[in-house]
Enzyme design. Structure first.
Site, short mmCIF file in Angstrom:
data_model
loop_
_atom_site.label_atom_id
_atom_site.label_comp_id
_atom_site.label_asym_id
_atom_site.label_seq_id
_atom_site.Cartn_x
_atom_site.Cartn_y
_atom_site.Cartn_z
N CYS A 116 38.07 36.40 36.22
CA CYS A 116 37.59 36.91 37.50
C CYS A 116 37.66 38.43 37.64
CB CYS A 116 38.36 36.25 38.65
SG CYS A 116 38.13 34.47 38.72
N HIS A 256 37.72 40.55 45.12
CA HIS A 256 37.32 39.32 44.46
C HIS A 256 37.52 38.16 45.44
CE1 HIS A 256 36.94 36.00 41.79
NE2 HIS A 256 38.24 35.72 41.82
N ASN A 286 34.30 30.81 44.94
CA ASN A 286 34.67 31.75 43.88
C ASN A 286 33.66 31.63 42.74
OD1 ASN A 286 35.79 33.18 41.78
ND2 ASN A 286 37.82 32.28 41.95
#
EC number: 2.3.1.180
Length: 331
Positions: A116, A256, A286
């Site tokens: 990520c 994020h 996500n």
């Protein structure tokens, strides 16, 4: 001669049409809308449907839209850095697949894997090629088809992830705008808490690994959450301190999109109010490497030349980092 900075000159994004809601997940796995919303902030996520479609198939419309916006041809791109955890293939690199699909015949490229944190790592890497004078146009893509590695019987992961892709073009800037600073970190001891157990050279695919569901993303939620809350918040605060930025100086935080509680903790640590925080996790979940560029794409019209922007991410590895940039254009 003034110092060359690497500035973002265009952004774009793409998300698939299919919407997987919390209500639909209730019919698949033992969970419910309230439980998911309270713990993650997610209401729905997008899923790429269709036989034979991979991460590059989301990158193509994203990048073509960026090229059109910027008014340039794919042949002008010097380098493609494709940040992804779900490449089309182990090899060739998805950057090469993408270059072929969009006609970027003069570009070289490679994939960057930092889970990520990938887009933050990739943006920093791409900036070096601009700052050195080696390249004029570097395309940084962040995208994942997370649905391809998610076990929809595992409620620890299937409620969190979605599919999507974003991209940014880096070009030289002599006005002092663009990437100003970055802090990037990793700690390999965290690998056992978030990753994929099989499919690599240590444990190639066998009937046993497939039967044991070892080709899906795995995470120990509580451990990952604790690390993410601390490290993502700390690195964002650290980059502010290092560049003597107050909360008032920061126009936007681009975090994020892993979990709304992690986003809130990062903003709180920085002292940044919620109206300065880009959040679209409730609609996309996500998307791993896609989260930060998708935010920049959705907020692009609100960004002003000279805005101080902080990017912050945390991912498997463990990896984490922050980038401080000055926005280079008015939309």
């Amino acid at each position: 001669m003034s110092k060359i900075h690497a500035a973002i000159t265009a952004v774009n994004g793409y998300v698939p049409d299919y919407v997987l809601t919390n209500k639909e997940l209730e019919t698949i796995v033992d969970t419910n809308d309230e439980w998911i919303t309270t713990r993650t902030g997610i209401k729905e996520r997008r899923i790429l449907k269709g036989e034979g479609l991979g991460t590059s198939d989301m990158a193509v419309p994203a990048v073509n839209g960026l090229l059109k916006k910027r008014g340039i041809d794919a042949k002008e791109i010097d380098l493609i850095i494709f940040c992804t955890t779900t490449p089309d293939f182990t090899f060739p690199a998805t950057a090469n697949v993408l270059a072929d699909k969009i006609g970027a015949v003069n570009a070289w490229g490679y994939d960057l894997q930092a889970a990520c944190s990938g887009f933050v790592f990739g943006l920093t890497t791409g900036a070096q090629f601009i700052e050195s004078g080696k390249h004029k146009k570097v395309l940084v893509v962040g995208g994942d088809k997370m649905s391809s590695i998610i076990n929809y019987q595992d409620r620890a992961t299937c409620i969190i992830f979605g599919d999507g892709c974003g991209c940014a073009l880096l070009e030289p800037n002599e006005e002092g705008l663009g990437v100003q600073d970055s802090i990037l970190r990793s700690d390999g001891s965290g690998g056992k808490y978030l990753g994929m157990k099989a499919g690599g050279s240590v444990k190639p695919a066998t009937h046993e690994t497939i039967d044991a569901n070892e080709h899906f993303a795995y995470q120990e939620g509580q451990t990952v959450f604790k690390f993410a809350v601390t490290n993502m918040a700390d690195v964002a605060a650290e980059i502010m301190e290092r560049n003597t930025l107050s909360a008032d100086d920061v126009a936007w935080l681009v975090p994020h999109q892993a979990n709304k509680r992690i986003i809130d903790a990062t903003a709180s640590r920085m002292g940044v109010s919620s109206d300065k925080v880009m959040v679209n996790i409730e609609r996309y979940g996500n998307t791993t490497n896609g989260t930060i560029p998708l935010c920049l794409w959705e907020w692009e019209k609100q960004l002003k030349k000279g805005d101080n922007i902080i990017l912050a991410a945390f991912g498997g590895g463990f990896t984490w980092g922050s980038v401080y940039l000055k926005w280079a254009y008015n939309s």
